[in-house]
Design a protein around this motif. Structure first.
Motif, mmCIF file in Angstrom:
data_model
loop_
_atom_site.group_PDB
_atom_site.id
_atom_site.type_symbol
_atom_site.label_atom_id
_atom_site.label_comp_id
_atom_site.label_asym_id
_atom_site.label_seq_id
_atom_site.Cartn_x
_atom_site.Cartn_y
_atom_site.Cartn_z
ATOM 1 N N TYR A 1 135.327 -71.201 -41.294
ATOM 2 C CA TYR A 1 135.569 -69.793 -40.984
ATOM 3 C C TYR A 1 134.263 -69.002 -40.847
ATOM 4 N N CYS A 2 133.285 -69.304 -41.695
ATOM 5 C CA CYS A 2 132.015 -68.569 -41.649
ATOM 6 C C CYS A 2 131.059 -69.129 -40.607
ATOM 7 N N THR A 3 131.383 -70.300 -40.030
ATOM 8 C CA THR A 3 130.414 -71.044 -39.226
ATOM 9 C C THR A 3 129.922 -70.308 -37.990
ATOM 10 N N PRO A 4 130.769 -69.611 -37.199
ATOM 11 C CA PRO A 4 130.223 -68.897 -36.035
ATOM 12 C C PRO A 4 129.121 -67.910 -36.404
ATOM 13 N N GLY A 5 129.348 -67.112 -37.453
ATOM 14 C CA GLY A 5 128.315 -66.169 -37.889
ATOM 15 C C GLY A 5 127.105 -66.870 -38.439
ATOM 16 N N MET A 6 127.333 -67.977 -39.167
ATOM 17 C CA MET A 6 126.222 -68.772 -39.692
ATOM 18 C C MET A 6 125.342 -69.287 -38.562
ATOM 19 N N LEU A 7 125.952 -69.822 -37.529
ATOM 20 C CA LEU A 7 125.188 -70.391 -36.420
ATOM 21 C C LEU A 7 124.363 -69.331 -35.707
ATOM 22 N N ILE A 8 124.937 -68.156 -35.512
ATOM 23 C CA ILE A 8 124.199 -67.104 -34.799
ATOM 24 C C ILE A 8 123.031 -66.598 -35.645
ATOM 25 N N SER A 9 123.225 -66.433 -36.950
ATOM 26 C CA SER A 9 122.108 -66.034 -37.824
ATOM 27 C C SER A 9 121.051 -67.132 -37.885
ATOM 28 N N ALA A 10 121.504 -68.396 -37.945
ATOM 29 C CA ALA A 10 120.563 -69.513 -37.987
ATOM 30 C C ALA A 10 119.751 -69.591 -36.703
ATOM 31 N N ARG A 11 120.387 -69.312 -35.574
ATOM 32 C CA ARG A 11 119.676 -69.337 -34.285
ATOM 33 C C ARG A 11 118.523 -68.338 -34.267
ATOM 34 N N ASP A 12 118.756 -67.175 -34.867
ATOM 35 C CA ASP A 12 117.704 -66.159 -34.931
ATOM 36 C C ASP A 12 116.525 -66.663 -35.754
ATOM 37 N N LEU A 13 116.801 -67.386 -36.856
ATOM 38 C CA LEU A 13 115.718 -67.932 -37.679
ATOM 39 C C LEU A 13 114.953 -69.018 -36.939
ATOM 40 N N VAL A 14 115.661 -69.863 -36.199
ATOM 41 C CA VAL A 14 114.997 -70.913 -35.422
ATOM 42 C C VAL A 14 114.056 -70.306 -34.401
ATOM 43 N N ARG B 1 119.631 -77.322 -45.129
ATOM 44 C CA ARG B 1 119.043 -78.547 -44.584
ATOM 45 C C ARG B 1 119.161 -78.577 -43.067
ATOM 46 N N ALA B 2 120.293 -78.152 -42.539
ATOM 47 C CA ALA B 2 120.498 -78.171 -41.089
ATOM 48 C C ALA B 2 119.525 -77.239 -40.374
ATOM 49 N N VAL B 3 119.360 -76.034 -40.902
ATOM 50 C CA VAL B 3 118.448 -75.076 -40.262
ATOM 51 C C VAL B 3 117.014 -75.578 -40.346
ATOM 52 N N ARG B 4 116.644 -76.124 -41.508
ATOM 53 C CA ARG B 4 115.288 -76.672 -41.651
ATOM 54 C C ARG B 4 115.051 -77.807 -40.663
ATOM 55 N N ALA B 5 116.031 -78.659 -40.495
ATOM 56 C CA ALA B 5 115.863 -79.803 -39.598
ATOM 57 C C ALA B 5 115.612 -79.362 -38.169
ATOM 58 N N VAL B 6 116.332 -78.345 -37.717
ATOM 59 C CA VAL B 6 116.152 -77.878 -36.338
ATOM 60 C C VAL B 6 114.786 -77.229 -36.161
ATOM 61 N N ILE B 7 114.375 -76.407 -37.119
ATOM 62 C CA ILE B 7 113.057 -75.759 -37.015
ATOM 63 C C ILE B 7 111.952 -76.811 -37.004
ATOM 64 N N GLU B 8 112.034 -77.775 -37.920
ATOM 65 C CA GLU B 8 111.007 -78.820 -37.982
ATOM 66 C C GLU B 8 110.951 -79.617 -36.691
ATOM 67 N N ALA B 9 112.110 -79.952 -36.130
ATOM 68 C CA ALA B 9 112.138 -80.753 -34.905
ATOM 69 C C ALA B 9 111.547 -79.980 -33.731
ATOM 70 N N ARG B 10 111.858 -78.697 -33.629
ATOM 71 C CA ARG B 10 111.344 -77.907 -32.508
ATOM 72 C C ARG B 10 109.840 -77.661 -32.636
ATOM 73 N N ARG B 11 109.365 -77.387 -33.851
ATOM 74 C CA ARG B 11 107.923 -77.166 -34.016
ATOM 75 C C ARG B 11 107.160 -78.475 -33.782
ATOM 76 N N ALA B 12 107.772 -79.613 -34.167
ATOM 77 C CA ALA B 12 107.126 -80.905 -33.925
ATOM 78 C C ALA B 12 107.032 -81.206 -32.430
ATOM 79 N N ARG B 13 107.959 -80.682 -31.644
ATOM 80 C CA ARG B 13 107.911 -80.868 -30.187
ATOM 81 C C ARG B 13 106.994 -79.858 -29.505
ATOM 82 N N GLY B 14 106.394 -78.973 -30.287
ATOM 83 C CA GLY B 14 105.483 -77.990 -29.719
ATOM 84 C C GLY B 14 106.154 -76.721 -29.245
#
Length: 403
Positions: free
Chosen positions: A101-114, A144-157
């Motif tokens: 139920y909270c996931t749509p809002g979670m994803l949009i907030s997480a996207r902003d952090l990424v 963990r999910a948000v950290r993983a995406v940020i780490e992967a994107r920064r590692a790709r430059g």
């Protein structure tokens, strides 16, 4: 009824709405975009979070009529968004959802952090996601999910976008659909790096300090030399106990921290500062804000200084006033007189280090930007000084013939 025109998920929409209709109700009932969920309906739980002019916003407390001319992007409009694809995969791998139920809002907030965060710092992620509540997961998988995406994107430059492309202050949607200077969604899809936000120092407001006191000291160097040195922010930070810079200082602006230890309590206040200097009057002003997540304390501070030539211009008297306001747990320890006494000791160390730096001498370890400001040591010296003053007063009274 009021006619509004807005863009929803890249579609132009026109409709008559009642002024009391919230944006979430308009989207769900009028456009059948039910991916925007309603939870508390008080702007607390974050389930209704969407993008309004590319900025996360609570749609349950936003009136639809206030969004006339704005761009609205719901979770349905981010199906093919690159960051959202990566986040959905990470949420699945890390078991970051249960009832969903909270996931749509979670994803949009997480996207902003990424978009914004330069590194996958867990504290920054937890602070950024603190406005989205979940009754199921315990948040561990989400972090963990948000950290993983940020780490992967920064590692790709893929570089972060400063401020996620925000070019002005104000509530989300206040731009009334005016395209942002960076075009967040397009820039993210193209992995483009946005330009620095103009006039970033204007985000640091003036304020009225709750406590103000004055200090002064003398250094054996001409005012022009001292004033030039004060313009070198890294050098000044190196002279101040517990101070450090988090990034390279820009003209008129700096980001840094000052670390303090009070027995078992340690705090690191981090934040930006606005720097003003007037060479004609040899004066300057520094206005800054900072917060410490661990102690949940925040502070605003202001330093004004004036340089006056003495000894025929061979030396300089530095007079300055310090004003501050403190909120949170540490406020109960910060009695004004105690803070002033500690500031006197800090001033002594700063003057010592400043004189050594101007003379090209080492600081002899008395202070520096690699160690924290030890409040216990300062407090011990303060108490010792107070005891000496008390003993002197008692001695004067006992020796006076009139007593």
């Amino acid at each position: 009824m009021t006619m509004i025109a807005l863009t929803v998920n890249a579609r132009d929409i026109s409709a008559d709405v009642e002024p009391r209709t919230h944006l979430a109700d308009f989207l769900r009932d009028g456009l059948n975009l039910t991916g925007t969920h309603l939870g508390c309906e008080h702007g607390v739980c974050g389930a209704c979070t969407l993008l309004l002019d590319d900025m996360p916003a609570r749609s349950c407390i936003t009136y639809a009529v206030a969004c006339d001319g704005a761009r609205v992007t719901t979770i349905e409009g981010l199906d093919d968004d690159e960051i959202m694809v990566e986040l959905r995969g990470a949420f699945t791998r890390e078991h970051a959802l249960q009832c969903g139920y909270c996931t749509p809002g979670m994803l949009i907030s997480a996207r902003d952090l990424v978009l914004r965060l330069p590194t996958a710092d867990e504290r920054d992620i937890r602070a950024g996601m603190s406005g989205n509540l979940c009754r199921c997961t315990g948040y561990v998988g989400i972090i963990r999910a948000v950290r993983a995406v940020i780490e992967a994107r920064r590692a790709r430059g893929v570089a972060p976008i400063v401020g996620a492309g925000r070019s002005s202050l104000g509530p989300a949607g206040s731009g009334h659909g005016t395209p942002s200077s960076s075009g967040i969604i397009a820039a993210a899809s193209a992995n483009a790096e946005a330009a620095p936000v103009p006039n970033a120092t204007m985000s640091i407001p003036d304020f009225t300090p709750e406590t103000t006191f004055e200090q002064h000291f003398i250094v054996a160097h001409p005012p022009a030399t001292v004033f030039d040195f004060f313009g070198n922010i890294p050098a000044v930070a190196a002279c101040l106990p517990g101070a450090s810079l988090s990034r390279n200082a820009m003209p008129g602006h700096a980001d840094g921290a000052i670390e303090v230890r009070l027995g078992p309590i340690s705090a690191k206040f981090q934040g930006p500062a606005r720097i003003e200097r007037d060479p004609t009057t040899m004066t300057g002003r520094i206005v800054g804000t900072g917060s410490d997540r661990r102690s949940r304390s925040s502070t605003q501070g202001e330093i004004r200084y004036r340089l006056t030539p003495i000894k025929q211009g061979a030396a300089t008297e530095v007079r300055f006033s310090i004003g501050y306001s403190l909120r949170g747990t540490l406020a109960q320890f910060a009695r004004p007189r105690l803070v002033q006494d500690m500031a006197e000791r800090m001033t002594t160390d700063f003057a010592h280090n400043l004189d050594h730096a101007l003379s090209g001498l080492p600081q002899n370890g008395r202070a520096g930007n690699t160690t924290s400001l030890d409040g216990i040591t300062l407090l011990r010296d303060v108490l010792r000084q107070r005891a000496r003053r008390l003993l002197r007063n008692i001695w004067r009274r006992s020796s006076s013939p009139n007593e």
